[in-house]
Write a protein that holds these residues in place. Structure first.
Motif, PDB file in Angstrom:
ATOM      1  N   ASP A 293       0.835  -1.208   0.000  1.00 47.12           N
ATOM      2  CA  ASP A 293       0.000   0.000   0.000  1.00 47.12           C
ATOM      3  C   ASP A 293       0.865   1.250   0.000  1.00 47.12           C
ATOM      4  N   ALA A 294       1.938   1.219   0.791  1.00 46.01           N
ATOM      5  CA  ALA A 294       2.833   2.381   0.857  1.00 46.01           C
ATOM      6  C   ALA A 294       3.559   2.587  -0.475  1.00 46.01           C
ATOM      7  N   MET A 295       3.998   1.495  -1.108  1.00 45.89           N
ATOM      8  CA  MET A 295       4.674   1.602  -2.398  1.00 45.89           C
ATOM      9  C   MET A 295       3.739   2.184  -3.450  1.00 45.89           C
ATOM     10  N   GLN A 296       2.519   1.730  -3.481  1.00 45.76           N
ATOM     11  CA  GLN A 296       1.575   2.210  -4.482  1.00 45.76           C
ATOM     12  C   GLN A 296       1.170   3.662  -4.225  1.00 45.76           C
ATOM     13  N   ALA A 297       1.169   4.073  -2.952  1.00 43.42           N
ATOM     14  CA  ALA A 297       0.854   5.467  -2.632  1.00 43.42           C
ATOM     15  C   ALA A 297       2.000   6.396  -3.006  1.00 43.42           C
ATOM     16  N   CYS A 298       3.235   5.982  -2.752  1.00 41.72           N
ATOM     17  CA  CYS A 298       4.398   6.839  -3.004  1.00 41.72           C
ATOM     18  C   CYS A 298       4.884   6.766  -4.452  1.00 41.72           C
ATOM     19  N   PHE A 299       4.693   5.615  -5.105  1.00 36.71           N
ATOM     20  CA  PHE A 299       5.197   5.426  -6.472  1.00 36.71           C
ATOM     21  C   PHE A 299       4.093   4.805  -7.334  1.00 36.71           C
ATOM     22  N   PRO A 300       3.016   5.525  -7.601  1.00 36.58           N
ATOM     23  CA  PRO A 300       1.860   4.924  -8.276  1.00 36.58           C
ATOM     24  C   PRO A 300       2.132   4.433  -9.688  1.00 36.58           C
ATOM     25  N   ASP A 301       3.144   4.960 -10.366  1.00 43.13           N
ATOM     26  CA  ASP A 301       3.379   4.574 -11.755  1.00 43.13           C
ATOM     27  C   ASP A 301       4.822   4.130 -12.007  1.00 43.13           C
ATOM     28  N   VAL A 302       5.540   3.825 -10.939  1.00 41.46           N
ATOM     29  CA  VAL A 302       6.961   3.494 -11.078  1.00 41.46           C
ATOM     30  C   VAL A 302       7.196   1.988 -11.089  1.00 41.46           C
ATOM     31  N   PHE A 303       6.446   1.251 -10.260  1.00 42.14           N
ATOM     32  CA  PHE A 303       6.708  -0.173 -10.082  1.00 42.14           C
ATOM     33  C   PHE A 303       5.481  -1.025 -10.420  1.00 42.14           C
ATOM     34  N   ASP A 304       5.765  -2.257 -10.831  1.00 42.67           N
ATOM     35  CA  ASP A 304       4.744  -3.284 -10.991  1.00 42.67           C
ATOM     36  C   ASP A 304       5.029  -4.404  -9.990  1.00 42.67           C
ATOM     37  N   PHE A 305       3.967  -5.118  -9.592  1.00 39.98           N
ATOM     38  CA  PHE A 305       4.119  -6.176  -8.601  1.00 39.98           C
ATOM     39  C   PHE A 305       3.450  -7.453  -9.095  1.00 39.98           C
ATOM     40  N   GLU A 306       4.063  -8.583  -8.754  1.00 39.65           N
ATOM     41  CA  GLU A 306       3.498  -9.890  -9.059  1.00 39.65           C
ATOM     42  C   GLU A 306       3.416 -10.660  -7.746  1.00 39.65           C
ATOM     43  N   LEU A 307       2.268 -10.590  -7.096  1.00 38.01           N
ATOM     44  CA  LEU A 307       2.139 -11.188  -5.775  1.00 38.01           C
ATOM     45  C   LEU A 307       2.213 -12.712  -5.850  1.00 38.01           C
TER      46      LEU A 307
ATOM     47  N   ARG B 170       5.353   4.447   4.766  1.00 38.98           N
ATOM     48  CA  ARG B 170       5.290   5.653   3.927  1.00 38.98           C
ATOM     49  C   ARG B 170       6.414   6.616   4.255  1.00 38.98           C
ATOM     50  N   GLU B 171       6.699   6.787   5.549  1.00 36.17           N
ATOM     51  CA  GLU B 171       7.771   7.718   5.946  1.00 36.17           C
ATOM     52  C   GLU B 171       9.109   7.277   5.376  1.00 36.17           C
ATOM     53  N   LEU B 172       9.384   5.980   5.416  1.00 30.46           N
ATOM     54  CA  LEU B 172      10.648   5.478   4.882  1.00 30.46           C
ATOM     55  C   LEU B 172      10.740   5.711   3.379  1.00 30.46           C
ATOM     56  N   LEU B 173       9.669   5.418   2.662  1.00 29.16           N
ATOM     57  CA  LEU B 173       9.696   5.557   1.211  1.00 29.16           C
ATOM     58  C   LEU B 173       9.746   7.013   0.772  1.00 29.16           C
ATOM     59  N   GLN B 174       9.119   7.902   1.533  1.00 28.87           N
ATOM     60  CA  GLN B 174       9.113   9.314   1.177  1.00 28.87           C
ATOM     61  C   GLN B 174      10.521   9.898   1.105  1.00 28.87           C
ATOM     62  N   ARG B 175      11.470   9.293   1.810  1.00 27.39           N
ATOM     63  CA  ARG B 175      12.854   9.773   1.769  1.00 27.39           C
ATOM     64  C   ARG B 175      13.410   9.757   0.345  1.00 27.39           C
ATOM     65  N   THR B 176      12.898   8.849  -0.465  1.00 31.91           N
ATOM     66  CA  THR B 176      13.521   8.607  -1.772  1.00 31.91           C
ATOM     67  C   THR B 176      12.702   9.106  -2.951  1.00 31.91           C
ATOM     68  N   VAL B 177      11.506   9.637  -2.712  1.00 33.45           N
ATOM     69  CA  VAL B 177      10.578   9.911  -3.817  1.00 33.45           C
ATOM     70  C   VAL B 177      11.182  10.863  -4.848  1.00 33.45           C
ATOM     71  N   LEU B 178      11.715  11.987  -4.395  1.00 35.17           N
ATOM     72  CA  LEU B 178      12.217  12.978  -5.335  1.00 35.17           C
ATOM     73  C   LEU B 178      13.378  12.438  -6.164  1.00 35.17           C
ATOM     74  N   GLU B 179      14.339  11.792  -5.509  1.00 43.82           N
ATOM     75  CA  GLU B 179      15.500  11.284  -6.260  1.00 43.82           C
ATOM     76  C   GLU B 179      15.106  10.115  -7.162  1.00 43.82           C
ATOM     77  N   THR B 180      14.158   9.313  -6.717  1.00 45.99           N
ATOM     78  CA  THR B 180      13.711   8.201  -7.562  1.00 45.99           C
ATOM     79  C   THR B 180      13.092   8.729  -8.853  1.00 45.99           C
ATOM     80  N   ARG B 181      12.233   9.705  -8.722  1.00 40.44           N
ATOM     81  CA  ARG B 181      11.587  10.253  -9.916  1.00 40.44           C
ATOM     82  C   ARG B 181      12.583  11.002 -10.804  1.00 40.44           C
ATOM     83  N   ALA B 182      13.535  11.684 -10.181  1.00 43.44           N
ATOM     84  CA  ALA B 182      14.545  12.389 -10.972  1.00 43.44           C
ATOM     85  C   ALA B 182      15.387  11.414 -11.781  1.00 43.44           C
ATOM     86  N   LEU B 183      15.670  10.255 -11.228  1.00 43.85           N
ATOM     87  CA  LEU B 183      16.466   9.250 -11.935  1.00 43.85           C
ATOM     88  C   LEU B 183      15.691   8.619 -13.078  1.00 43.85           C
ATOM     89  N   LEU B 184      14.419   8.318 -12.841  1.00 47.78           N
ATOM     90  CA  LEU B 184      13.651   7.535 -13.796  1.00 47.78           C
ATOM     91  C   LEU B 184      12.905   8.343 -14.824  1.00 47.78           C
TER      92      LEU B 184
END
Length: 458
Positions: free
Chosen positions: A368-382, A443-457
């Motif tokens: 849930d946290a991954m999908q909230a912070c990176f809605p269009d960055v990752f895909d998952f195969e449960l 969410r707090e942990l993932l938020q640390r990386t949001v800006l740099e992740t999007r800048a890279l990708l």
């Protein structure tokens, strides 16, 4: 001078090109004398450098800079080079989202301490000599009982060999059963440290691709039917967490029986399934005794315990016993006594049941946290279960650079592509979730990386 400074000096020299792949480095004793430090100080630095892939130990030939180490090209400008993928494997206790670390906050500490005290007070004089090479008999009995009930095996306590864990299992099995030049097969992608170990102890090493049904046994039969060993993680493949399909399980068992080969089953987290359908171990289908089942308590209890085990095929017990006297000195007795009582009194069963529910909840929080912070960055195969998720990149192949960014924020994720050895790769992040305690924390942990992740990708 401490081990960290020695480590830093070597790492800097390697990255600066002053030490090149294949260069020999001083022996531990020699360097300790030169620097006037304890041998253990140098040993600690060398172990980290080996663990991160900068050094390789070649036994009597000494220690060298890893000949396979690929360093970035240097230019006239001073740049901070990207580390090799192996350097992203961290052994420090600091950081979040680490792989393979059980939920330490949910461990039954009080019960463990109570049993530990009883075991220490009951230590007899005859138990203070050398411990049994193949393991403490009550622990062997408790493990055999657990495996027969929970994993569907049909083994006797005499078939259980207690070891110090995964790598000790592989070393011992190959030392006992392998001949020089025997072909060994490993999954691709496959467990990172398994790859590193096998490169050193199995010269004729080959890889078999893994897809959504597990190891591609048709590929094995087409190109490597003459192999002597196949090392597999059939319940939850490491790292994709897919399950080896039932038809492929039967194919693999038929191959082993027909070719007189061995299957080494690593059931590292088979206890953690999140559906009502329990996946039996591959060994439970093995009517010809060609599967060597291995396990460890590092993922279910605590990594610091360093207790693993293997189930020897009956015809090999004498050989394991004979060589075990030479290769193994016997695990420390007291931890074995504590663990034996923990299992025999039923505490392990209750702990595993609790962890299944907890991990299912924590995986949902992480997703849930991954999908909230990176809605269009990752895909998952449960998948059915396990202790980590794979976040596949929806686009791009920059998972190594992305993992480096996350690690700078103390998130110990790993790039999926680094687990592959062949050219066809998938890209993403391998993320542990077992110690996430709330959705807000994730969410707090993932938020640390949001800006740099999007800048890279982007």
């Amino acid at each position: 001078m401490g081990y960290k400074e020695i480590y830093a000096r070597y790492r800097q020299q390697i990255l600066a090109g002053q030490l090149k792949p294949g260069d020999r480095v001083p022996a531990i004793r020699t360097l300790a004398s030169e620097l006037q430090v304890a041998r253990k100080t140098v040993e600690a630095a060398y172990e980290i450098l080996i663990g991160e892939g900068y050094f390789v130990s070649q036994g009597a030939k000494g220690t060298r800079v890893n000949p396979e180490l690929i360093l970035p090209e240097t230019t006239g400008k001073t740049a901070v080079p990207a580390p090799p993928v192996s350097a992203l494997i961290q052994r420090e206790s600091k950081g979040e989202l680490r792989l393979g670390i059980p939920a330490l906050d949910a461990f039954p500490h009080k019960k463990w301490l109570l049993i530990s005290g009883k075991a220490a007070r009951s230590l007899r004089a005859d138990e203070m000599i050398l411990p049994p090479v193949m393991g403490y008999q009550p622990l062997r009995e408790a493990i055999a009982s657990y495996l027969n009930i929970s994993r569907g095996l049909n083994c006797q306590p005499e078939q259980i060999f207690i070891t110090s864990g995964y790598r000790a299992n592989l070393r011992l099995i190959l030392a006992v059963l392998a001949q020089p030049g025997d072909k060994v097969l490993f999954e691709d992608p496959g467990y990172f440290f398994g790859q590193k170990l096998l490169k050193r102890i199995a010269p004729n090493l080959h890889y078999v691709p893994v897809d959504r049904q597990g190891m591609d046994v048709d590929y094995l039969l087409r190109y490597h039917a003459d192999a002597r060993f196949a090392i597999v993680t059939p319940t939850h493949h490491s790292p994709l967490a897919v399950t080896l399909s039932l038809p492929r399980k039967h194919q693999l068992l038929e191959w082993a029986q027909y070719n007189d080969s061995w299957i080494i089953e690593d059931d590292y987290d088979g206890e953690f399934h999140y559906t009502r359908k329990v996946i039996p171990a591959l060994k439970s289908l093995d009517v010809h005794d060609r599967v060597i089942y291995t396990g460890t308590f590092s993922k279910t209890m605590m990594p610091a315990m360093r207790v693993g085990y293997l189930v020897m095929p009956k015809e090999t017990i004498a050989r394991f016993s004979e060589l075990g006297e030479i290769l193994e000195t016997g695990m420390s007795l007291l931890p074995q006594k504590i663990l034996a009582q923990f299992l025999s009194e039923g505490h392990f069963y209750r702990h595993i049941k609790k962890m299944r529910t907890l991990y299912q909840q924590r995986r949902r929080m992480m997703l849930d946290a991954m999908q909230a912070c990176f809605p269009d960055v990752f895909d998952f195969e449960l998948t059915d279960g396990g202790m980590h998720i794979v976040a596949f990149l929806a686009r791009g192949t920059q998972d190594t650079a992305l993992a480096e960014i996350w690690q700078r924020h103390q998130l110990r994720v790993l790039p999926l592509s680094g687990w592959y050895m062949q050219t066809q790769k998938r890209y993403g992040l391998v993320i542990g979730y077992t110690n996430i305690r709330s959705l807000d924390q994730a969410r707090e942990l993932l938020q640390r990386t949001v800006l740099e992740t999007r800048a890279l990708l982007d």
